[in-house]
Enzyme design. Structure first.
Site, PDB file in Angstrom:
ATOM      1  N   ARG A   1       0.865  -1.192   0.000  1.00  0.00           N
ATOM      2  CA  ARG A   1       0.000   0.000   0.000  1.00  0.00           C
ATOM      3  C   ARG A   1       0.887   1.223   0.000  1.00  0.00           C
ATOM      4  O   ARG A   1       1.791   1.342   0.816  1.00  0.00           O
ATOM      5  CB  ARG A   1      -0.988  -0.021   1.169  1.00  0.00           C
ATOM      6  CG  ARG A   1      -0.425   0.201   2.522  1.00  0.00           C
ATOM      7  CD  ARG A   1      -1.466   0.409   3.609  1.00  0.00           C
ATOM      8  NE  ARG A   1      -1.036  -0.168   4.865  1.00  0.00           N
ATOM      9  CZ  ARG A   1      -0.100   0.347   5.667  1.00  0.00           C
ATOM     10  NH1 ARG A   1       0.509   1.475   5.353  1.00  0.00           N
ATOM     11  NH2 ARG A   1       0.214  -0.265   6.788  1.00  0.00           N
TER      12      ARG A   1
ATOM     13  N   HIS B   1      -2.014   3.184   6.511  1.00  0.00           N
ATOM     14  CA  HIS B   1      -2.984   2.125   6.783  1.00  0.00           C
ATOM     15  C   HIS B   1      -4.410   2.667   6.711  1.00  0.00           C
ATOM     16  O   HIS B   1      -5.270   2.118   6.048  1.00  0.00           O
ATOM     17  CB  HIS B   1      -2.724   1.518   8.160  1.00  0.00           C
ATOM     18  CG  HIS B   1      -3.808   0.599   8.614  1.00  0.00           C
ATOM     19  ND1 HIS B   1      -4.024  -0.627   8.029  1.00  0.00           N
ATOM     20  CD2 HIS B   1      -4.764   0.747   9.560  1.00  0.00           C
ATOM     21  CE1 HIS B   1      -5.072  -1.200   8.620  1.00  0.00           C
ATOM     22  NE2 HIS B   1      -5.532  -0.393   9.534  1.00  0.00           N
TER      23      HIS B   1
ATOM     24  N   TYR C   1       7.075   3.642  10.652  1.00  0.00           N
ATOM     25  CA  TYR C   1       7.486   2.237  10.638  1.00  0.00           C
ATOM     26  C   TYR C   1       7.984   1.704   9.293  1.00  0.00           C
ATOM     27  O   TYR C   1       8.398   0.560   9.231  1.00  0.00           O
ATOM     28  CB  TYR C   1       6.334   1.357  11.150  1.00  0.00           C
ATOM     29  CG  TYR C   1       5.011   1.547  10.409  1.00  0.00           C
ATOM     30  CD1 TYR C   1       4.787   0.911   9.187  1.00  0.00           C
ATOM     31  CD2 TYR C   1       4.002   2.361  10.925  1.00  0.00           C
ATOM     32  CE1 TYR C   1       3.591   1.084   8.510  1.00  0.00           C
ATOM     33  CE2 TYR C   1       2.797   2.538  10.253  1.00  0.00           C
ATOM     34  CZ  TYR C   1       2.602   1.901   9.055  1.00  0.00           C
ATOM     35  OH  TYR C   1       1.414   2.078   8.387  1.00  0.00           O
TER      36      TYR C   1
HETATM   37  C1  LIG Z   1      -9.704  -8.947  15.245  1.00  0.00           C
HETATM   38  C2  LIG Z   1      -9.091  -7.643  14.921  1.00  0.00           C
HETATM   39  N1  LIG Z   1      -7.963  -7.265  15.544  1.00  0.00           N
HETATM   40  C3  LIG Z   1      -7.411  -6.061  15.300  1.00  0.00           C
HETATM   41  C4  LIG Z   1      -7.962  -5.195  14.399  1.00  0.00           C
HETATM   42  C5  LIG Z   1      -7.345  -3.829  14.145  1.00  0.00           C
HETATM   43  N2  LIG Z   1      -6.726  -3.781  12.809  1.00  0.00           N
HETATM   44  C6  LIG Z   1      -7.396  -3.277  11.768  1.00  0.00           C
HETATM   45  S1  LIG Z   1      -6.552  -3.454  10.342  1.00  0.00           S
HETATM   46  C7  LIG Z   1      -5.264  -4.231  11.102  1.00  0.00           C
HETATM   47  C8  LIG Z   1      -4.099  -4.709  10.289  1.00  0.00           C
HETATM   48  C9  LIG Z   1      -4.523  -5.685   9.237  1.00  0.00           C
HETATM   49  O1  LIG Z   1      -3.419  -6.060   8.474  1.00  0.00           O
HETATM   50  P1  LIG Z   1      -3.563  -6.944   7.162  1.00  0.00           P
HETATM   51  O2  LIG Z   1      -4.401  -8.123   7.457  1.00  0.00           O
HETATM   52  O3  LIG Z   1      -2.198  -7.189   6.652  1.00  0.00           O
HETATM   53  O4  LIG Z   1      -4.395  -6.035   6.147  1.00  0.00           O
HETATM   54  P2  LIG Z   1      -3.998  -4.619   5.524  1.00  0.00           P
HETATM   55  O5  LIG Z   1      -4.571  -3.581   6.415  1.00  0.00           O
HETATM   56  O6  LIG Z   1      -2.519  -4.568   5.428  1.00  0.00           O
HETATM   57  O7  LIG Z   1      -4.647  -4.573   4.195  1.00  0.00           O
HETATM   58  C10 LIG Z   1      -5.512  -4.308  12.475  1.00  0.00           C
HETATM   59  C11 LIG Z   1      -4.576  -4.883  13.452  1.00  0.00           C
HETATM   60  C12 LIG Z   1      -9.142  -5.626  13.761  1.00  0.00           C
HETATM   61  N3  LIG Z   1      -9.775  -4.845  12.857  1.00  0.00           N
HETATM   62  N4  LIG Z   1      -9.684  -6.836  14.036  1.00  0.00           N
END
Ligand SMILES: Cc1ncc(C[n+]2csc(CCOP(=O)(O)OP(=O)(O)O)c2C)c(N)n1
Ligand SMILES: Cc1ncc(C[n+]2csc(CCOP(=O)(O)OP(=O)(O)O)c2C)c(N)n1
Ligand SMILES: [Mg+2]
Ligand SMILES: [Mg+2]
Lengths: 353, 328, 328, 353
Positions: A247, A251, A260
């Site tokens: 990306r 985020h 980071y």
């Molecule tokens: C169960 C849960 N834990 C924590 C979060 C908070 N959170 C939202 S997005 C994220 C990171 C997700 O990373 P990834 O799966 O790699 O997807 P990306 O955002 O990189 O597309 C986190 C920790 C959440 N939404 N749901």
């Protein structure tokens, strides 16, 4: 166990046209990616000016989302995460709904009949069992439907990822698990997420086929999904596709990636921009030029502006929205609460006049 | 309508069979429910009658079971997942609370989760550790869910059939302890007992005793005992649907008797009795002649089985509760 | 003791730093808490000061975070896991309810879980869907857990330090909405605010208003408003520890004022207000001049943010509650 | 990715003695297996006669449990499931405690100081993150401790399995995940549990070493665990060991395996009985004979009988046990409840006199 690696390190300018994809599709794919990028950028801008809430941008993921959505058929299902605005758009979720959703409006939750897209998964990885269930129902009901579920690299650490892939393996479900591996879960880099070299190889733990694909390459993504779709339809069961991507932005609009991620890393990935790459190819094949580009951008822009206007012209929020879809029929306790709220709002309105 | 004397578990088995015969969208899934017929035999004989596609032994993964059930329901099936014991729904708690309960709201009615999660619950069964939780509060505190608990064979079948008909997700709590406790005439045919309605199972005028599920038999015993020993006339209500519960029936009775006791197996602290007591306080305060009494398990983890009888309320403790409100 | 004006989030950050300086067993783990300093910046600067072993970015897996925290605690560490938002504790619910809460009981004290789960909670923050749950009931209904929620910077640090000192597992609920709402003088040094003690934050004699965490500011506003508009003298109690809560302080006040209102952000149905109302009914009935009033969120899923202000109680609704008990 | 297969299809009578294991250990291993089997059978018998509650028998798993427990050192940790009575015994949990536990007595929950065994995991797979946490703490505190967690084939489907192995991989924790793959989770056969050919190969999803071992072969199990232990101590991180085994009896005393397992299958496995196999070896090496066998059985029997007597002589349950270990210090609400219960029981006792 078939883990195929299809990573092109850099865009190839003199590539031959892929077989099995006609010109219209190749062009359409590009147009949709442009549409997604423009819309995504506009959402970010709207957030910056306080006109919508927190928003998680797509930029960099366009090929993953657009090409895989296009590879599906009308009857197939898509399970998006918060980041899959692009796929939702391609599948036919109206821009206005997406705008309303990110603007915190209940109306944004509605996905029109006929658009087989599930509500955005907010809790990470929870959509994967849903997708498995939907695929399972299709098989049981003899429907020719395949489910495609998006998820991130971070999501692969959750128990629900494991349980869903395991069910898909055991019941040979017609499903595609599509990982947009952008190498970060918010700030957490891939190496902190898992000691597995790839996400694709996790397929082995479930008796599934695992594939790795260059997520900046719309054509490669499209082909990988088509293969997986054919496999699923022929009863071959599920495929885990890992698309390597990045990306470009934060985020979400509340995030600051400079905390980071090294700047150079982002810059290096920019060079693999899926739009640029696909455009160069189209140009090489004589399917695209600057004039078309300009016409497209105008068209897209007009569409987006109209959608924003529609969002902003939406009638004020309706208090009944709190209650209307909690149960099939509103129980007495909630009727009382709804009426109390209605009365209070009427009174406050009266007082304000 | 002809009927047979059935135990609660037999009535549930009969209900599942009826539902599956009537509606081919109904399917069962869970751990050991197929070949084995369920660890309590609730699904005995159903694999044979309905086949592997409709009676499915799943991998050992509750979040997977509940999450796929939502997907199955959203795509046209009527899944009836079984969770083997109440404490084992916790690994799938997120799917229940964040998704099953909310999918209707989260899609403005486009997708729904007409499914029934069958959950044996409660203790005093000499079961191993962590096999006797009674945490209906977790579900009753979650809007979007319907929480039901039958206390007798007739309701076991009738409420189950209503639950399966319902367009809302139902958490169906089956008191393990009563599975084989006694038999009752259960009609052979299809019938339903309405959700959301409590039942006055014993008429009385001095005090209202509200209970449900696994504590119901103790409540009835306590009512008899209070009548015999003290001459108090105890009206007993079987709440049956724990959420959303039947305020009308409860309040009407309490207003009439002026006294209320609530007995349940869940912990007292934030057990459903707390909500009932609070609501009775709100709606009936001018009619109350004593504070509402709650008789519940102590606020400690469900113990190993040799301490169970002290932990959970028995008829004796319920009589104490009645005594308290009658002599206030 | 010298101090500084800090926001709640800064006070929590300061508390974590103090605890880690004082006790090298204290370690932090969670998603994005290290390099990123936490999505709310609660752990900002701590990785730099204490290093990678004590401030750990984990994989995205709440059950893993909570389950390993129990193991870490059982083997001599004092883990302080962060869950990013309250709804994301649900995937780890089993670890909390079946293990963290019970390990002391399950080993007769041989193993314990002195850990603190930090959980930002509550809404009215313009956050995305499912980022504003207020389900303290799930934890307050679980014996073995201590549930705490500070409403102001001073308590944020002092209660956190008590929680980290505690030999019991603590669910530490931080009202997101108040993270940066205002500043207050917070001592630089180590100090504790005792667990299990409510605080009378405003003296009054007509009615007792009990609240906590994310609703506390609205409660204080409502008290002012009720005084100004109606001349009612409202005593306000900040409950602070939600389980086991301070019955003594609550009952003493209600017995004095004769009226009680409870205001919280959780759903009304089986929100902690239900238990408070039920207990007040049990203990103070002869002193009550009106039914206890509860002001809570409606019993519907926490909505998208544009409906939040109607969903959760604001000062206006709390004043309505006060009005109700004052004019009964 | 090292997935080694060490399955001996049938007991080898003329095996050479393994290196690195002295005679005393080889004999001790056998004696412990006999002890476990006798004790286990007695527990089943006690249940059948109503003297204890439901009990999940070990029989068939003795080599898995005894050999792996013996391969550990005093300072290492064991995380048992309900089926791991054998491992607990070897580690030093007194028989009396185990009897009390399965008899529903709170006193049975206590594991003596110095015995590094965790409470029995009842909810499937939940012990795996605990073990990872304990191993992690050991590493952080610079302690030379390794954790070994038992689990079943069924447990591999749970999210907690996935999350724990993933943490172990990412943080390179000193831990051994020991799967007693008895091919059934209650009635559900392996093929319904996962489409993965083996449990061992699931290690690949976490960057761990996966090994498969014949769970009827105490020596093979011992060696596999010793290797994994050495690896863990040298900072090599975690190993996933899959031991192929079979439970000869029912899942628990409430279960009827004839409903779901062909009788011949059980009989075939009986031929691989870990006790018989080890005994034959010892006899071949001149380390065992019938006389020793009889003496051992007598000794074991006496020990068991004494333990049962102790269980049955235990004082009656104490109501305070409900309250004593809920919190470090009993809060006022619980003091009130405890006192109420005490008073009630005193009154009832009075009434009965
Ligand atoms: C169960 C849960 N834990 C924590 C979060 C908070 N959170 C939202 S997005 C994220 C990171 C997700 O990373 P990834 O799966 O790699 O997807 P990306 O955002 O990189 O597309 C986190 C920790 C959440 N939404 N749901
Ligand atoms: C979370 C959870 N779900 C369900 C159960 C009920 N249960 C107890 S044992 C068991 C089967 C376990 O199989 P496996 O892991 O293979 O171990 P085995 O009993 O064969 O040794 C089940 C389903 C449980 N204890 N915990
Ligand atoms: Mg990512
Ligand atoms: Mg097994």
């Amino acid at each position: 166990m078939d883990v195929s690696y299809v990573i092109h390190p850099a865009p190839a300018a003199d590539e031959p046209k892929p077989s099995g994809m006609d010109d219209a599709l190749l062009v359409h794919m590009y147009e949709q990616m442009v549409w997604v990028r423009q819309f995504d950028r506009r959402l970010v801008a709207l957030q910056r000016s306080g006109r919508i809430g927190t928003y998680p941008p797509v930029e960099g993921h366009e090929a993953c989302q657009v090409a895989s959505a296009l590879a599906l058929r009308q009857q197939d299902w898509v399970f998006p995460t918060y980041r899959d605005t692009g796929a939702m758009l391609v599948r036919g979720v109206p821009m206005e709904r997406l705008l309303l959703y990110w603007n915190g409006r209940a109306e944004g939750l509605y996905i029109p009949e006929g658009v087989k897209v599930f509500p955005i998964a907010v809790p990470i990885a929870t959509q994967l069992p849903h997708a498995a269930g939907v695929a399972w129902a299709a098989r049981l009901r003899g429907l020719d439907e395949v489910a495609l579920a998006f998820f991130g690299d971070g999501a692969s650490s959750e128990g629900d990822f494991h349980e869903a892939l395991n069910f898909a393996g055991v019941f040979r479900l017609p499903i595609i698990f599509f990982c947009e591996n952008n190498q970060y879960a918010i700030s957490v880099p891939y190496a902190r997420q898992t000691a597995s070299e790839t996400i694709a190889q996790k397929a082995q733990a479930y008796g599934l086929v695992g594939k790795r694909v260059d997520g900046s390459d719309a054509i490669a993504v499209y082909q990988a999904v088509r293969e997986a779709l054919a496999e699923a339809r022929q009863g071959g069961g599920a495929t885990l596709i890992e698309a390597l991507t990045y990306r470009y932005g934060p985020h979400t609009t509340s995030d600051d990636p400079s905390k980071y991620r090294p700047k150079e890393e982002a810059e290096a990935w920019r060079e693999r921009d899926p739009l640029l790459r696909h455009r160069r190819r189209l140009e090489g094949w004589g399917l695209w030029d600057e004039e078309r580009q300009q016409a497209l951008e105008r068209r897209v822009n007009e569409g987006i502006v109209a959608a924003i206007r529609a969002m902003e012209a939406a009638p004020p929020p309706n208090p009944d929205d709190l209650f209307d879809h909690v149960y099939a029929e509103l129980p007495p306790r909630l009727v009382r609460q709804r009426d109390e709220l209605r009365a209070r709002l009427a009174q406050r309105e009266g007082a304000e006049r | 309508m002809s009927g047979r004397e059935l135990t609660l578990i037999q009535a549930i088995n009969a209900g599942l069979r009826e539902a599956m015969r009537r509606d081919e969208r109904v399917m069962l899934l869970g751990e050991d429910i197929g070949k084995n017929g369920g660890v309590f035999r609730a699904t005995e004989g159903l694999l044979e009658e309905f086949g592997e596609d409709r009676v499915v032994d799943t991998p050992l993964a509750e979040s997977g079971i509940l999450g796929t059930s939502l997907g199955l329901a959203a795509n046209g099936m009527r899944p009836v997942p079984e969770i083997q014991f109440m404490a084992f729904i916790y690994p799938g708690f997120e799917q229940v609370v964040s998704h099953i309960a909310r999918i209707r709201m989260r899609s403005r009615g486009r997708y729904t989760a007409p499914l029934v999660v069958r959950v044996p619950y409660g203790g005093r069964n000499r079961a191993p550790e962590l096999h006797s939780d009674s945490t209906e509060t977790f579900f009753a505190h979650t809007p979007g869910l319907v929480v039901v608990s039958p206390s007798r064979p007739y309701d076991g079948k009738g409420l189950l059939l209503s639950a399966i008909e319902s367009e809302d997700p139902v958490i169906f709590l089956e008191p393990m302890r009563l599975y084989r406790a006694y038999r009752e005439e259960v009609p052979d045919d299809y019938y339903t007992v309405p959700l959301g309605r409590a039942e006055v199972v014993r008429a009385g005028h001095d005090v209202t005793l509200i209970s449900w599920g696994s504590t119901m038999r103790d409540a009835l015993k306590a009512a008899e005992q209070a009548e015999q020993e003290h001459g108090w006339s105890v009206e007993v209500i079987d709440l049956r649907t724990l959420s959303p519960w039947d305020e009308e029936t409860v309040f009407a009775s309490v207003i009439r008797t002026g006294r209320a006791v609530i007995a349940h197996e869940a912990f007292g602290h934030l057990g459903l009795g707390a909500e009932l007591a609070a609501r009775i306080g709100e709606e009936c305060i001018l009619d109350l002649e004593a504070p509402v009494a709650r008789v519940a398990s102590y606020d400690v983890p469900a113990p190993l089985f040799q301490l169970e009888d002290w932990y959970a309320p028995d008829a004796g403790r319920i009589v104490e509760g009645i005594h308290k409100v009658m002599t206030f």
